[in-house]
Design a protein around this motif. Structure first.
Motif, PDB file in Angstrom:
ATOM      1  N   LEU A  55       0.834  -1.206   0.000  1.00  0.00           N
ATOM      2  CA  LEU A  55       0.000   0.000   0.000  1.00  0.00           C
ATOM      3  C   LEU A  55       0.864   1.249   0.000  1.00  0.00           C
ATOM      4  CD1 LEU A  55      -2.777  -0.841   2.637  1.00  0.00           C
ATOM      5  CD2 LEU A  55      -2.975  -0.918   0.141  1.00  0.00           C
ATOM      6  N   GLY A  56       0.623   2.151  -0.949  1.00  0.00           N
ATOM      7  CA  GLY A  56       1.459   3.335  -1.060  1.00  0.00           C
ATOM      8  C   GLY A  56       2.860   2.932  -1.471  1.00  0.00           C
ATOM      9  N   CYS A  57       2.946   2.144  -2.551  1.00  0.00           N
ATOM     10  CA  CYS A  57       4.189   1.476  -2.921  1.00  0.00           C
ATOM     11  C   CYS A  57       5.266   2.422  -3.426  1.00  0.00           C
ATOM     12  CB  CYS A  57       3.900   0.418  -3.978  1.00  0.00           C
ATOM     13  SG  CYS A  57       3.178   1.085  -5.505  1.00  0.00           S
ATOM     14  N   GLY A  58       4.909   3.648  -3.835  1.00  0.00           N
ATOM     15  CA  GLY A  58       5.905   4.540  -4.405  1.00  0.00           C
ATOM     16  C   GLY A  58       6.524   3.931  -5.651  1.00  0.00           C
ATOM     17  N   THR A  59       7.840   3.994  -5.725  1.00  0.00           N
ATOM     18  CA  THR A  59       8.530   3.443  -6.903  1.00  0.00           C
ATOM     19  C   THR A  59       9.005   2.018  -6.681  1.00  0.00           C
ATOM     20  OG1 THR A  59      10.642   4.396  -6.205  1.00  0.00           O
ATOM     21  CG2 THR A  59       9.258   5.741  -7.650  1.00  0.00           C
ATOM     22  N   GLY A  60       8.608   1.403  -5.546  1.00  0.00           N
ATOM     23  CA  GLY A  60       8.814  -0.029  -5.399  1.00  0.00           C
ATOM     24  C   GLY A  60       9.842  -0.488  -4.391  1.00  0.00           C
ATOM     25  N   ALA A  61      10.259   0.356  -3.449  1.00  0.00           N
ATOM     26  CA  ALA A  61      11.257  -0.079  -2.460  1.00  0.00           C
ATOM     27  C   ALA A  61      10.793  -1.334  -1.737  1.00  0.00           C
ATOM     28  CB  ALA A  61      11.529   1.043  -1.462  1.00  0.00           C
ATOM     29  N   GLY A  62       9.571  -1.299  -1.205  1.00  0.00           N
ATOM     30  CA  GLY A  62       9.053  -2.463  -0.503  1.00  0.00           C
ATOM     31  C   GLY A  62       8.705  -3.590  -1.440  1.00  0.00           C
ATOM     32  N   HIS A  74       3.659 -13.114  -5.403  1.00  0.00           N
ATOM     33  CA  HIS A  74       3.426 -12.004  -6.325  1.00  0.00           C
ATOM     34  C   HIS A  74       2.868 -10.841  -5.522  1.00  0.00           C
ATOM     35  CE1 HIS A  74      -0.604 -13.897  -6.274  1.00  0.00           C
ATOM     36  NE2 HIS A  74      -1.074 -12.716  -6.608  1.00  0.00           N
ATOM     37  N   VAL A  75       3.111  -9.639  -6.011  1.00  0.00           N
ATOM     38  CA  VAL A  75       2.789  -8.413  -5.277  1.00  0.00           C
ATOM     39  C   VAL A  75       1.817  -7.564  -6.077  1.00  0.00           C
ATOM     40  CG1 VAL A  75       3.706  -6.258  -4.315  1.00  0.00           C
ATOM     41  CG2 VAL A  75       5.002  -8.386  -4.056  1.00  0.00           C
ATOM     42  N   THR A  76       0.779  -7.098  -5.396  1.00  0.00           N
ATOM     43  CA  THR A  76      -0.097  -6.065  -5.934  1.00  0.00           C
ATOM     44  C   THR A  76       0.378  -4.736  -5.369  1.00  0.00           C
ATOM     45  OG1 THR A  76      -1.975  -7.586  -6.081  1.00  0.00           O
ATOM     46  CG2 THR A  76      -2.461  -5.229  -6.114  1.00  0.00           C
ATOM     47  N   ALA A  77       0.912  -3.878  -6.220  1.00  0.00           N
ATOM     48  CA  ALA A  77       1.503  -2.605  -5.803  1.00  0.00           C
ATOM     49  C   ALA A  77       0.498  -1.482  -6.048  1.00  0.00           C
ATOM     50  CB  ALA A  77       2.791  -2.347  -6.588  1.00  0.00           C
ATOM     51  N   VAL A  78       0.128  -0.778  -4.978  1.00  0.00           N
ATOM     52  CA  VAL A  78      -0.947   0.210  -5.030  1.00  0.00           C
ATOM     53  C   VAL A  78      -0.393   1.595  -4.720  1.00  0.00           C
ATOM     54  CG1 VAL A  78      -3.258   0.807  -4.182  1.00  0.00           C
ATOM     55  CG2 VAL A  78      -2.507  -1.586  -4.154  1.00  0.00           C
ATOM     56  N   ASP A  79      -0.699   2.561  -5.565  1.00  0.00           N
ATOM     57  CA  ASP A  79      -0.266   3.935  -5.322  1.00  0.00           C
ATOM     58  C   ASP A  79      -1.202   4.882  -6.077  1.00  0.00           C
ATOM     59  OD1 ASP A  79       2.479   5.084  -4.019  1.00  0.00           O
ATOM     60  OD2 ASP A  79       1.708   6.459  -5.540  1.00  0.00           O
ATOM     61  N   ALA A  80      -1.264   6.128  -5.609  1.00  0.00           N
ATOM     62  CA  ALA A  80      -2.087   7.133  -6.288  1.00  0.00           C
ATOM     63  C   ALA A  80      -1.372   7.739  -7.485  1.00  0.00           C
ATOM     64  CB  ALA A  80      -2.485   8.230  -5.306  1.00  0.00           C
ATOM     65  N   SER A  81      -0.048   7.589  -7.543  1.00  0.00           N
ATOM     66  CA  SER A  81       0.756   8.257  -8.569  1.00  0.00           C
ATOM     67  C   SER A  81       0.979   7.358  -9.772  1.00  0.00           C
ATOM     68  CB  SER A  81       2.112   8.677  -7.992  1.00  0.00           C
ATOM     69  OG  SER A  81       2.994   9.075  -9.020  1.00  0.00           O
ATOM     70  N   ALA A  82       0.483   7.780 -10.935  1.00  0.00           N
ATOM     71  CA  ALA A  82       0.731   7.029 -12.166  1.00  0.00           C
ATOM     72  C   ALA A  82       2.219   7.024 -12.498  1.00  0.00           C
ATOM     73  CB  ALA A  82      -0.068   7.643 -13.319  1.00  0.00           C
ATOM     74  N   GLU A  83       2.911   8.126 -12.225  1.00  0.00           N
ATOM     75  CA  GLU A  83       4.349   8.197 -12.503  1.00  0.00           C
ATOM     76  C   GLU A  83       5.105   7.149 -11.687  1.00  0.00           C
ATOM     77  OE1 GLU A  83       8.255  11.061 -11.851  1.00  0.00           O
ATOM     78  OE2 GLU A  83       6.271  11.798 -11.247  1.00  0.00           O
ATOM     79  N   HIS A  84       4.787   7.052 -10.403  1.00  0.00           N
ATOM     80  CA  HIS A  84       5.475   6.081  -9.560  1.00  0.00           C
ATOM     81  C   HIS A  84       5.220   4.658 -10.053  1.00  0.00           C
ATOM     82  CE1 HIS A  84       5.562   9.050  -5.917  1.00  0.00           C
ATOM     83  NE2 HIS A  84       6.350   9.416  -6.920  1.00  0.00           N
ATOM     84  N   LEU A  85       3.982   4.372 -10.420  1.00  0.00           N
ATOM     85  CA  LEU A  85       3.647   3.026 -10.884  1.00  0.00           C
ATOM     86  C   LEU A  85       4.330   2.704 -12.211  1.00  0.00           C
ATOM     87  CD1 LEU A  85      -0.127   2.900  -9.891  1.00  0.00           C
ATOM     88  CD2 LEU A  85       1.786   1.772  -8.746  1.00  0.00           C
ATOM     89  N   ARG A  86       4.424   3.694 -13.098  1.00  0.00           N
ATOM     90  CA  ARG A  86       5.142   3.472 -14.358  1.00  0.00           C
ATOM     91  C   ARG A  86       6.608   3.143 -14.084  1.00  0.00           C
ATOM     92  NH1 ARG A  86       1.937   7.804 -16.314  1.00  0.00           N
ATOM     93  NH2 ARG A  86       3.601   9.282 -15.827  1.00  0.00           N
ATOM     94  N   LYS A  91      10.968  -0.970 -13.806  1.00  0.00           N
ATOM     95  CA  LYS A  91      11.983  -1.704 -13.053  1.00  0.00           C
ATOM     96  C   LYS A  91      11.670  -3.198 -13.019  1.00  0.00           C
ATOM     97  CE  LYS A  91      12.353   1.729  -9.581  1.00  0.00           C
ATOM     98  NZ  LYS A  91      12.484   1.983  -8.136  1.00  0.00           N
ATOM     99  N   ALA A  92      10.378  -3.518 -12.838  1.00  0.00           N
ATOM    100  CA  ALA A  92       9.977  -4.925 -12.798  1.00  0.00           C
ATOM    101  C   ALA A  92      10.292  -5.608 -14.131  1.00  0.00           C
ATOM    102  CB  ALA A  92       8.497  -5.046 -12.469  1.00  0.00           C
ATOM    103  N   CYS A  93      10.007  -4.911 -15.215  1.00  0.00           N
ATOM    104  CA  CYS A  93      10.303  -5.485 -16.540  1.00  0.00           C
ATOM    105  C   CYS A  93      11.805  -5.670 -16.730  1.00  0.00           C
ATOM    106  CB  CYS A  93       9.728  -4.591 -17.637  1.00  0.00           C
ATOM    107  SG  CYS A  93       7.925  -4.591 -17.719  1.00  0.00           S
ATOM    108  N   ALA A  94      12.579  -4.669 -16.318  1.00  0.00           N
ATOM    109  CA  ALA A  94      14.031  -4.745 -16.478  1.00  0.00           C
ATOM    110  C   ALA A  94      14.621  -5.891 -15.666  1.00  0.00           C
ATOM    111  CB  ALA A  94      14.678  -3.428 -16.067  1.00  0.00           C
ATOM    112  N   GLY A  95      13.992  -6.196 -14.530  1.00  0.00           N
ATOM    113  CA  GLY A  95      14.493  -7.261 -13.679  1.00  0.00           C
ATOM    114  C   GLY A  95      13.856  -8.614 -13.928  1.00  0.00           C
ATOM    115  N   GLY A  96      13.031  -8.717 -14.981  1.00  0.00           N
ATOM    116  CA  GLY A  96      12.375  -9.975 -15.278  1.00  0.00           C
ATOM    117  C   GLY A  96      11.325 -10.374 -14.256  1.00  0.00           C
TER     118      GLY A  96
END
Length: 285
Positions: A55-62, A74-86, A91-96
């Motif tokens: 919850l409130g994942c930001g750019t994915g530290a947690g 698997h993780v459901t990452a939730v945030d209000a910011s479209a930029e952070h989720l993008r 990063k997820a794609c780059a790391g497979g």
């Protein structure tokens, strides 16, 4: 907006939104990675979780720390910011890891949350104190969790400190004065910052199974990341507290924030990252 302080909304935005926040979140993840890993290892889990909500994942530290700790999850990452989720998705794609991450854009201050399934673990790091109604959010998390599931609330004790107490030479104690000004402003907008989450979790129907405070004291000598982290955080605070500081303190702060200047934090060899992180582990019973 508080009409007696016509600029406090701008101050709050400067501290918590706008340009540069994503970069600071990325640096936060990099600099505090060891501490985040220690928290994930401490969690009193009965079994490795298969579905985690951040919850409130930001750019994915947690998110990425949890994916690393629990390779079957698997993780459901939730945030209000479209930029952070993008950014997180890239990063997820780059790391497979893209097949193990699902992003959801949502305002968690809304009464109706999106369907997040029935996770075994919900993680909320530095996000609960931003909620307009955290008591309601806690109840919603409890309803969302699978029976016996765990909720981990992680909070920082304010912005990290970086400089020695006697720095800079011309204005000793500058950083503490800067943080004190920021704390006064934030108290008007973030009444749950520094809250006692244990009793609030109990009131929401959880059983608190653990609480731990970790002291963060990271030697930044020779670390480019720590220098950039200090620069980013102090720049954001400076934008918020301009009217709260003396001209002398502002001048000294601007010297520290000039990346090309000889007094820049980027060029100091005495930076340390100092703060505290507290984690509460609460179970839905």
């Amino acid at each position: 907006m508080d009409t007696t302080h016509p600029h406090t909304h701008d101050h709050h935005h400067a501290l918590h939104g706008g340009d540069g926040q994503a970069e600071i979140l990325d640096l936060d993840a990099e600099v505090l990675a060891g501490h985040t890993a220690a928290i994930t290892a401490w969690l009193p889990l009965r079994a490795h979780p298969r579905h985690i909500v951040d919850l409130g994942c930001g750019t994915g530290a947690g998110t990425f720390a949890l994916l690393d700790r629990f390779p079957e999850a698997h993780v459901t990452a939730v945030d209000a910011s479209a930029e952070h989720l993008r950014r997180l998705h890239t990063k997820a794609c780059a790391g497979g890891l893209h097949e193990r991450v699902h992003t959801v854009q949502a305002d968690l201050d809304e009464a109706d949350w999106p369907d997040l399934g029935s996770p075994d673990l919900v993680w909320a790091s530095a996000s609960m104190h931003h909620m307009a109604d955290p008591e309601r959010a806690l109840r919603t998390v409890r309803e969302t969790l699978a029976p016996g599931g765990l909720f981990a609330v992680v909070e920082l004790a304010g912005h990290p400190r970086f400089l020695p107490e006697d720095a800079p030479e011309e204005r000793p104690g500058l950083e503490e004065r800067v943080h004190a000004a920021a704390d006064r402003l934030q108290a008007r907008h973030l009444p749950y910052r520094g809250a006692r989450w244990g009793p609030m979790l109990t009131a929401a129907g959880f059983t608190v199974e653990g609480e731990r405070t970790l002291a963060v004291d990271i030697d930044g000598t020779g670390s480019e990341a720590v220098g950039r982290y200090a620069l980013g955080i102090l720049r954001r605070i400076r934008a918020a507290v301009t009217r709260e500081l003396s001209p002398e303190d502002l001048t000294a702060l601007d010297r520290l924030l000039d990346p090309e200047g000889p007094h820049s934090v980027l060029h100091r060899d005495d930076l340390n990252v100092r703060t505290r992180r507290t984690v509460w582990a609460a179970r839905r019973t």
